[in-house]
Write an enzyme that holds these catalytic residues in place. Structure first.
Site, short mmCIF file in Angstrom:
data_model
loop_
_atom_site.label_atom_id
_atom_site.label_comp_id
_atom_site.label_asym_id
_atom_site.label_seq_id
_atom_site.Cartn_x
_atom_site.Cartn_y
_atom_site.Cartn_z
N SER A 117 0.87 -1.00 0.27
CA SER A 117 0.03 0.51 -0.12
C SER A 117 0.95 1.24 0.02
O SER A 117 0.60 2.60 -0.38
CB SER A 117 -0.93 0.14 1.20
OG SER A 117 -1.88 -1.04 0.90
N LYS A 120 -0.06 3.53 -2.75
CA LYS A 120 -1.06 4.76 -2.72
C LYS A 120 -0.26 6.14 -2.55
O LYS A 120 -1.16 6.35 -3.11
CB LYS A 120 -1.95 4.20 -1.80
CG LYS A 120 -2.59 3.09 -1.65
CD LYS A 120 -3.46 2.65 -0.08
CE LYS A 120 -4.35 2.17 -0.63
NZ LYS A 120 -4.41 0.40 -0.71
N SER A 175 -5.92 2.66 5.18
CA SER A 175 -5.54 2.31 3.40
C SER A 175 -6.39 1.14 2.61
O SER A 175 -6.62 0.49 2.44
CB SER A 175 -4.47 1.15 4.30
OG SER A 175 -3.22 1.12 3.34
#
Length: 406
Positions: A117, A120, A175
């Site tokens: 993640s 991101k 997340s």
């Protein structure tokens, strides 16, 4: 290539003028051929000085002098009295000054690994500027399709209305892959967003990153590196909205007529399970089975801001936070005592050619030059052949003149 000549015979009676002219013609042809072959050897010699075509990226770096950050192992340039780099188990890591972009130390900085993640951050850099934070959107069922099994979620529901700011808090704090899906839909779709992210990475000079799934979920071929993630983290901190979201520890997330609390999953920011790091200002953590633990962290102390990336500590668990803590401490302690081993700044684009009045006429002296590096092969050969023929013709003319005068 060599050309042999017979030994000179004793002088006898002069040959007729026609015979002498025939020999002169043969000599001119031979010399012209020699000049042409010599020119061909120069322009086709693989060892000749001049630019060479390099197609492989690694060979290109070697041809330019490989940057230190592309070397394997730990790279650091300590001065006398500098603290030792901490011993950490991460497969790859990097410490940089977020203001200048100077890389203070790194280990296998360009090793390509699954980012989880932390990707991101690139998603936000790509999509955030185009979506007004106050825009309200009611989620449709198709926007939540395709979320990977076991994904982290913030709780976005079909039929509920959210602001773009709500969704970004869901991305940065929880997340939430569900929030990423909706934002990607607003941005033009999943595949279009992945393509834009790849373009954004290249524009930032992050060439180790390949995006397949914009939320960071494991996908074949999806990779990044400690270097690229640091580039994304540094760029994000320079965007006020990004910096605000990634530094938020807790927030409320809407759930129809009420809301519930969400907390940032970056433990160095919240202090959940580990000691909070003083001066931490973000950025993003991640985890998947394939990637292991990954983290981009930034902290400010004494007027300096550092960004640290850590990928896949071998000891697992909460080690990603403790190893990041050690690297941040070292970075602040080493201020002014190490020389940079690289930079997070993108390479400068080549200067555009300057407009001018056009080419000037070539002078006679310049036309006589034969060692012009930009001549095509055929031009060089033809020029050399012409020079050789002219030289022989001049020599024969002088010889003939001397015979006539004598």
């Amino acid at each position: 290539m060599t050309i042999g000549f017979s030994p000179r015979a004793p002088r006898g009676p002069r040959a007729p003028r026609a015979a002498r002219a025939s020999r002169a013609a043969r000599l001119a042809v031979c010399c012209t051929a020699v000049c042409a072959l010599g020119a061909l050897a120069v322009v086709t010699d693989p060892e000749a000085t001049g630019p060479r075509s390099v197609t492989d990226a690694q060979d290109a770096k070697a041809a330019q002098g490989a940057p230190i950050l592309y070397r394997q192992g730990t790279q650091v340039r300590p001065r006398a009295g500098a603290p030792e780099v901490p011993d950490v188990t991460a497969v790859s890591w990097l410490v940089a000054d977020a203001d200048s972009g100077a890389v203070l130390a790194a280990h296998d900085a360009h090793r390509r690994l699954p980012p989880a993640s932390t990707l991101k951050t690139l998603f936000a850099l790509t999509v955030l500027p185009g979506l007004p934070s106050g825009l309200r959107h009611t989620v449709k069922s198709e926007e939540l399709a395709g979320i990977g099994a076991g994904s982290s979620l913030v709780g976005v529901k079909e039929g509920r209305t959210y602001t773009v700011a709500d969704l970004w808090r869901g991305v940065f704090l929880s997340s939430g892959n569900d929030a990423v899906r909706v934002l990607a839909h607003l941005n033009g779709g999943w595949k279009a967003t992945a393509r834009q992210m790849r373009d954004k990475a290249r524009a930032l000079g992050a060439r180790d990153t390949h995006v397949v799934s914009p939320d960071g979920y494991d996908a074949p071929g999806q990779v990044s590196s400690a270097y690229d993630l640091a580039v994304f983290g540094r760029a994000g901190l320079r965007n006020a909205e990004f910096a605000g979201y990634c530094a938020t520890a807790t927030a409320k997330f809407p759930a129809g007529g009420w809301s519930y609390g969400i907390q940032n999953t970056n433990r160095l920011l919240t202090g959940a399970g580990v000691e909070r790091y003083p001066g931490l200002i973000g950025v993003k953590n991640g985890y998947t089975t394939n990637a292991g633990n990954t983290l981009i962290a930034a902290a400010k102390r004494g007027g300096r801001t550092l960004v640290v990336t850590v990928m896949r500590p071998e000891s697992g668990g909460l080690a990603v936070y403790e190893e990041t803590r050690s690297l941040l401490d070292w970075g602040f302690d080493a201020a002014g005592q190490v020389d940079a081993v690289g930079s997070l700044l993108p390479p400068r684009p080549a200067a555009a050619p300057q407009a001018g009045p056009g080419p000037r006429p070539v002078t006679r002296a310049e036309a006589a030059e034969v060692t012009v590096p930009d001549w095509p092969v055929v031009g060089a050969i033809a020029g050399a052949a012409g020079v050789g023929a002219a030289a022989v013709a001049l020599a024969l003319r002088l010889r003939t003149g001397r015979s006539a005068r004598g």
